[in-house]
Motif scaffolding. Structure first.
Motif, short mmCIF file in Angstrom:
data_model
loop_
_atom_site.label_atom_id
_atom_site.label_comp_id
_atom_site.label_asym_id
_atom_site.label_seq_id
_atom_site.Cartn_x
_atom_site.Cartn_y
_atom_site.Cartn_z
N ILE A 40 0.83 -1.21 0.00
CA ILE A 40 0.00 0.00 0.00
C ILE A 40 0.86 1.25 0.00
O ILE A 40 0.55 2.23 -0.67
CB ILE A 40 -0.96 -0.01 1.21
CG1 ILE A 40 -2.01 -1.11 1.02
CG2 ILE A 40 -1.63 1.34 1.39
CD1 ILE A 40 -2.82 -1.40 2.26
N GLU A 45 -3.17 3.28 -4.23
CA GLU A 45 -4.44 3.08 -4.92
C GLU A 45 -4.77 1.61 -5.15
O GLU A 45 -5.69 1.28 -5.89
CB GLU A 45 -4.44 3.85 -6.23
CG GLU A 45 -4.40 5.36 -5.98
CD GLU A 45 -4.49 6.17 -7.24
OE1 GLU A 45 -4.70 5.60 -8.32
OE2 GLU A 45 -4.35 7.39 -7.14
N GLY A 47 -6.15 -0.52 -3.09
CA GLY A 47 -7.46 -0.85 -2.56
C GLY A 47 -8.58 -0.27 -3.40
O GLY A 47 -8.37 0.60 -4.24
N THR A 48 -9.77 -0.77 -3.15
CA THR A 48 -10.94 -0.24 -3.85
C THR A 48 -11.58 0.85 -3.00
O THR A 48 -11.51 0.82 -1.77
CB THR A 48 -11.98 -1.35 -4.11
OG1 THR A 48 -12.36 -1.93 -2.87
CG2 THR A 48 -11.42 -2.42 -5.03
N GLU A 49 -12.19 1.82 -3.65
CA GLU A 49 -12.83 2.91 -2.94
C GLU A 49 -14.07 2.40 -2.19
O GLU A 49 -14.81 1.57 -2.72
CB GLU A 49 -13.26 4.00 -3.92
CG GLU A 49 -12.09 4.70 -4.57
CD GLU A 49 -12.56 5.79 -5.53
OE1 GLU A 49 -13.75 6.16 -5.54
OE2 GLU A 49 -11.71 6.27 -6.29
N ARG A 56 -10.33 3.52 1.54
CA ARG A 56 -10.04 2.47 0.55
C ARG A 56 -9.97 1.15 1.31
O ARG A 56 -9.54 1.10 2.46
CB ARG A 56 -8.74 2.77 -0.18
CG ARG A 56 -8.79 4.09 -0.94
CD ARG A 56 -7.58 4.28 -1.81
NE ARG A 56 -7.59 3.41 -2.98
CZ ARG A 56 -8.28 3.64 -4.10
NH1 ARG A 56 -9.04 4.69 -4.19
NH2 ARG A 56 -8.21 2.82 -5.12
N ASP A 57 -10.36 0.08 0.65
CA ASP A 57 -10.39 -1.25 1.26
C ASP A 57 -9.48 -2.15 0.44
O ASP A 57 -9.76 -2.43 -0.72
CB ASP A 57 -11.83 -1.76 1.24
CG ASP A 57 -12.02 -3.05 2.01
OD1 ASP A 57 -11.02 -3.74 2.30
OD2 ASP A 57 -13.18 -3.38 2.31
N TYR A 58 -8.38 -2.58 1.06
CA TYR A 58 -7.42 -3.45 0.37
C TYR A 58 -7.50 -4.84 0.99
O TYR A 58 -7.34 -5.01 2.20
CB TYR A 58 -6.00 -2.91 0.50
CG TYR A 58 -4.95 -3.85 -0.04
CD1 TYR A 58 -4.83 -4.07 -1.40
CD2 TYR A 58 -4.09 -4.53 0.82
CE1 TYR A 58 -3.87 -4.95 -1.90
CE2 TYR A 58 -3.12 -5.39 0.33
CZ TYR A 58 -3.02 -5.60 -1.03
OH TYR A 58 -2.08 -6.46 -1.52
N ILE A 68 -8.13 -1.29 5.84
CA ILE A 68 -8.95 -0.15 5.44
C ILE A 68 -8.16 1.10 5.79
O ILE A 68 -7.69 1.24 6.93
CB ILE A 68 -10.33 -0.18 6.12
CG1 ILE A 68 -11.07 -1.45 5.67
CG2 ILE A 68 -11.13 1.09 5.80
CD1 ILE A 68 -12.42 -1.65 6.29
N TYR A 70 -6.93 5.45 4.36
CA TYR A 70 -7.10 6.61 3.48
C TYR A 70 -5.76 7.31 3.34
O TYR A 70 -4.85 7.11 4.14
CB TYR A 70 -8.19 7.56 3.99
CG TYR A 70 -7.89 8.26 5.29
CD1 TYR A 70 -7.28 9.51 5.31
CD2 TYR A 70 -8.24 7.68 6.50
CE1 TYR A 70 -7.03 10.15 6.50
CE2 TYR A 70 -7.98 8.32 7.69
CZ TYR A 70 -7.38 9.56 7.69
OH TYR A 70 -7.12 10.19 8.88
N ARG A 75 -0.81 12.57 -0.67
CA ARG A 75 -0.49 11.16 -0.82
C ARG A 75 0.85 10.78 -0.22
O ARG A 75 1.50 9.84 -0.65
CB ARG A 75 -0.56 10.75 -2.29
CG ARG A 75 -1.93 10.94 -2.87
CD ARG A 75 -1.90 10.71 -4.35
NE ARG A 75 -1.28 9.44 -4.64
CZ ARG A 75 -1.72 8.57 -5.50
NH1 ARG A 75 -2.79 8.84 -6.17
NH2 ARG A 75 -1.10 7.45 -5.71
N THR A 78 -0.26 7.46 4.45
CA THR A 78 -1.40 6.55 4.38
C THR A 78 -1.81 6.23 5.81
O THR A 78 -1.00 5.73 6.59
CB THR A 78 -1.02 5.26 3.63
OG1 THR A 78 -0.59 5.61 2.31
CG2 THR A 78 -2.19 4.31 3.55
#
Length: 85
Positions: A40, A45, A47-49, A56-58, A68, A70, A75, A78
């Motif tokens: 991560i 990016e 993970g999915t939004e 975001r959920d990876y 989980i 953000y 950027r 994290t």
């Protein structure tokens, strides 16, 4: 198609609920989670939004890890809110 990593890693920080969850993990689970955290940090990016949030959920099905998180606006950091291994 997944976005390409930027070449610069973000710093991964865990908030209190995630830190509490960490204390309950075995050494093997922590190792698997570390690998997910590195992935991560290299490509935030992955993970999915989560709809309607900044989260975001990876989920890494191979290692059985879920994170989980953000990213900050630039950027560079994290922030991990939840871990599961």
């Amino acid at each position: 198609m997944l976005p390409e990593p930027s070449g610069r890693r973000s710093r991964v920080v865990m908030v209190e609920p995630a830190l509490t969850q960490l204390t309950k993990l075995t050494a093997n689970e922590t190792h698997r989670l570390d690998r997910a955290s590195v992935a991560i940090s290299v490509n935030p990016e992955l993970g999915t939004e989560v709809p309607g949030t900044l989260l975001r959920d990876y989920a890494d099905e191979i290692d059985g890890v879920r994170v989980i998180y953000y990213m900050t606006a630039l950027r560079t950091i994290t922030v991990v809110a939840y871990v599961e291994a």
